[in-house]
Design an enzyme around this catalytic site. Sequence first.
Site, PDB file in Angstrom:
ATOM      1  N   ASN A   6      31.982  41.775  42.351  1.00  0.00           N
ATOM      2  CA  ASN A   6      33.275  41.595  41.508  1.00  0.00           C
ATOM      3  C   ASN A   6      34.065  40.696  42.397  1.00  0.00           C
ATOM      4  OD1 ASN A   6      35.459  41.834  40.112  1.00  0.00           O
ATOM      5  ND2 ASN A   6      35.833  43.826  40.920  1.00  0.00           N
ATOM      6  N   TRP A   7      34.222  39.638  41.915  1.00  0.00           N
ATOM      7  CA  TRP A   7      34.803  38.404  42.608  1.00  0.00           C
ATOM      8  C   TRP A   7      36.312  38.606  42.448  1.00  0.00           C
ATOM      9  CZ3 TRP A   7      31.450  33.481  41.999  1.00  0.00           C
ATOM     10  CH2 TRP A   7      30.132  33.684  42.570  1.00  0.00           C
ATOM     11  N   LYS A   8      36.778  39.464  41.684  1.00  0.00           N
ATOM     12  CA  LYS A   8      38.132  39.520  41.438  1.00  0.00           C
ATOM     13  C   LYS A   8      38.617  38.135  40.941  1.00  0.00           C
ATOM     14  CE  LYS A   8      38.042  43.650  43.771  1.00  0.00           C
ATOM     15  NZ  LYS A   8      38.731  44.967  44.503  1.00  0.00           N
ATOM     16  N   HIS A  84      38.077  48.502  35.545  1.00  0.00           N
ATOM     17  CA  HIS A  84      38.263  48.528  36.821  1.00  0.00           C
ATOM     18  C   HIS A  84      39.692  49.051  37.149  1.00  0.00           C
ATOM     19  CE1 HIS A  84      38.920  46.991  40.844  1.00  0.00           C
ATOM     20  NE2 HIS A  84      37.485  46.885  40.915  1.00  0.00           N
ATOM     21  N   GLU A  86      41.999  48.050  39.102  1.00  0.00           N
ATOM     22  CA  GLU A  86      42.835  47.222  39.142  1.00  0.00           C
ATOM     23  C   GLU A  86      43.457  46.842  37.864  1.00  0.00           C
ATOM     24  OE1 GLU A  86      41.051  44.390  41.583  1.00  0.00           O
ATOM     25  OE2 GLU A  86      40.899  45.892  43.146  1.00  0.00           O
ATOM     26  N   GLU A 150      34.338  54.267  41.706  1.00  0.00           N
ATOM     27  CA  GLU A 150      35.185  53.546  42.716  1.00  0.00           C
ATOM     28  C   GLU A 150      36.261  54.525  42.846  1.00  0.00           C
ATOM     29  OE1 GLU A 150      34.091  48.912  42.472  1.00  0.00           O
ATOM     30  OE2 GLU A 150      35.624  49.372  41.197  1.00  0.00           O
ATOM     31  N   GLY A 156      39.019  47.909  48.655  1.00  0.00           N
ATOM     32  CA  GLY A 156      39.752  46.888  49.561  1.00  0.00           C
ATOM     33  C   GLY A 156      40.768  47.530  50.784  1.00  0.00           C
ATOM     34  N   SER A 186      34.836  49.249  49.278  1.00  0.00           N
ATOM     35  CA  SER A 186      34.409  48.690  50.856  1.00  0.00           C
ATOM     36  C   SER A 186      32.900  49.025  51.171  1.00  0.00           C
ATOM     37  CB  SER A 186      35.605  49.537  51.854  1.00  0.00           C
ATOM     38  OG  SER A 186      36.842  49.365  51.411  1.00  0.00           O
ATOM     39  N   GLY A 207      33.252  44.052  45.980  1.00  0.00           N
ATOM     40  CA  GLY A 207      34.315  43.411  45.968  1.00  0.00           C
ATOM     41  C   GLY A 207      34.296  42.513  47.118  1.00  0.00           C
ATOM     42  N   GLY A 208      35.230  42.565  48.152  1.00  0.00           N
ATOM     43  CA  GLY A 208      35.283  41.619  49.272  1.00  0.00           C
ATOM     44  C   GLY A 208      34.101  41.122  49.943  1.00  0.00           C
TER      45      GLY A 208
HETATM   46  P1  PGA Z   1      35.905  46.198  47.826  1.00  0.00           P
HETATM   47  O1  PGA Z   1      36.098  46.375  46.183  1.00  0.00           O
HETATM   48  O2  PGA Z   1      34.524  46.020  47.911  1.00  0.00           O
HETATM   49  O3  PGA Z   1      36.644  44.944  48.067  1.00  0.00           O
HETATM   50  O4  PGA Z   1      36.515  47.618  48.183  1.00  0.00           O
HETATM   51  C1  PGA Z   1      35.407  46.856  45.152  1.00  0.00           C
HETATM   52  C2  PGA Z   1      35.893  46.646  43.665  1.00  0.00           C
HETATM   53  O5  PGA Z   1      36.972  46.746  43.401  1.00  0.00           O
HETATM   54  O6  PGA Z   1      35.025  46.355  42.792  1.00  0.00           O
END
Ligand code: PGA
Length: 225
Positions: A6-8, A84, A86, A150, A156, A186, A207-208
Site C-alpha cells: 500500500n503506497w498511500k 483503510h 486512514e 490492521e 506507521g 509496521s 505500507g512504509g
Molecule cells: P505501515 O502501513 O506498514 O507503514 O505501518 C500499513 C498500512 O497502513 O497498510
Amino acid sequence: MLVAGNWKMFKGPRETVEFLDSFEPPAGVDVVVCPPFVSLPAAVGRGVPVYAQSVHWAAEGAFTGEVSAGMLRELGVEGALVGHSERRQHFGETDESVRRRCEAALEAGLAVIACVGETEAQREAGETEAVLERQVAAIPFHDRLVIAYEPVWAIGTGKTATPEIAQEAHALIKALHDTQVLYGGSVKPENAAELMAQPAVDGALVGGASLEAESFAAICRAAVT
Ligand code: PGA
C-alpha cells in the site's frame, strides 16, 4: 499467501515505473501493489497485479474526487483496498460506506482487500473484540474478498503487533468471516516471517516497507519460506 504493498500518497507515475522496473516478485506468493490513482495507468502491465487504494460505490455521478470500479477495470486494475483506517480516520469512511464500496467493487469484478482494526484507545478499553465484530459484520462474503487486520496503533508507528496478538485477532476474524486474513501494521523484512508463520495469518498488507523494491521483495520472500 498474499502480500500487498500500500503506497498511500507516495510515488507518482515516474517513481512507479522506476519501482516496478527494479522489482521482481518471487515465485510462490501472490503479490499486488496499490499505487495512488494517478499512477495506476503507469503501473498496469508491468508484471505485478495492480489494486487501487479505494473505490466508490456508484458507477458514475456527482461525487467529486472519487473513482468508480468500472473506471478502474477499464485501466486494467484488478482490485481495491477498502476501508483503510486512514480513510476511516481522515475521510469519514464508515462501516456502511465500506460495505457499499466492497459490494460495488465485487459486482464490477474487482478483488477487494477490506481493512479492519481497533485503535489504541479501543484496545486499552477492552473493546477490540466488539470493534472487530462490528467492522467485520459490514463486510460482504465473496471469494474475491480478503480481510486485512490492521491494528491502528501499529500503522506507521514501528509498533508491530506481536505474533500472538496478530494470531488472536486473526482467529477471531476468521471465526466471524471465513476468508484469508492479511496482517498490516509496521510489517518489515525483520518481522515478516514470524508474523506470517502464524497459522491464521495469510499474508501481509505493507505500507512504509513497500516503498523500496528491495525491502518489499524481502517481505514477499518471507511469505514463501
Ligand atoms: P505501515 O502501513 O506498514 O507503514 O505501518 C500499513 C498500512 O497502513 O497498510
